[in-house]
Design an enzyme around this catalytic site. Structure first.
Site, mmCIF file in Angstrom:
data_model
loop_
_atom_site.group_PDB
_atom_site.id
_atom_site.type_symbol
_atom_site.label_atom_id
_atom_site.label_comp_id
_atom_site.label_asym_id
_atom_site.label_seq_id
_atom_site.Cartn_x
_atom_site.Cartn_y
_atom_site.Cartn_z
ATOM 1 N N LYS A 140 -4.332 -2.399 2.416
ATOM 2 C CA LYS A 140 -3.049 -1.740 2.168
ATOM 3 C C LYS A 140 -2.988 -0.384 2.858
ATOM 4 O O LYS A 140 -1.975 -0.026 3.453
ATOM 5 C CB LYS A 140 -2.797 -1.602 0.667
ATOM 6 C CG LYS A 140 -2.398 -2.930 0.036
ATOM 7 C CD LYS A 140 -2.372 -2.978 -1.461
ATOM 8 C CE LYS A 140 -1.643 -1.923 -2.181
ATOM 9 N NZ LYS A 140 -1.595 -2.121 -3.634
ATOM 10 N N THR A 141 -4.079 0.372 2.793
ATOM 11 C CA THR A 141 -4.120 1.669 3.473
ATOM 12 C C THR A 141 -3.991 1.473 4.977
ATOM 13 O O THR A 141 -3.224 2.180 5.646
ATOM 14 C CB THR A 141 -5.424 2.415 3.126
ATOM 15 O OG1 THR A 141 -5.427 2.692 1.721
ATOM 16 C CG2 THR A 141 -5.568 3.709 3.903
#
Length: 156
Positions: A140-141
């Site tokens: 996600k990052t």
């Protein structure tokens, strides 16, 4: 995967509906444009700081970190406690300071500098693989960094 005729018809109808809604939204509000072209390293650190906190708190933590360490090399050379003091408003400062320091050290060791602008022209899979190979950086990052600072991985 082969769809049944009914499933295929349902899929085509959903595509038509999505296109209709998209066209109406664009006609009413215009086509959205991501004008953020932040440095990928700024985006990476900002995204790490945004984990498990509010946007307001992560924004304050990022501003404080940049004020204390105007360039990332200074942060890389700092003690984790100094980084933690700068980001305390964002929560989980002791944990995040170690992640940030490790990420900065890892990038410098692999790349010879802290410049992540190469991600802007790298193939999506390679860019994602590089980011997720950094300890503390998950999918996600990585997706946030690639989408918001590199304009990679957009739907259209």
């Amino acid at each position: 995967m082969k769809l049944t005729p009914q499933a295929s018809a349902e899929f085509e109808e959903k595509k038509r509906q999505v296109k209709f809604v998209t066209q109406n939204l664009e006609a009413t509000y215009g086509i959205p444009r991501n004008t953020s072209h932040e440095d990928p390293l700024d985006e990476l650190i900002g995204t790490i700081l945004s984990q498990s906190t509010t946007n307001i708190n992560s924004g304050r933590a990022f501003e404080s970190l940049k004020k204390k360490f105007p360039d990332w090399e200074l942060a890389r050379r700092a003690r984790p406690a100094s980084i933690a003091a700068a980001i305390k408003s964002g929560g989980l400062a002791n944990v995040k300071s170690i992640v940030i320091k490790n990420v900065l050290n890892d990038i410098a060791a692999r790349r010879g500098n802290l410049d992540l602008s190469f991600l802007k022209t790298a193939p999506l899979d390679e860019a994602r693989e590089f980011l997720t190979s950094l300890k503390g950086v998950g999918p996600k990052t990585a997706a946030c960094v690639l989408l918001f600072s590199c304009q990679i991985g957009r739907a259209h």
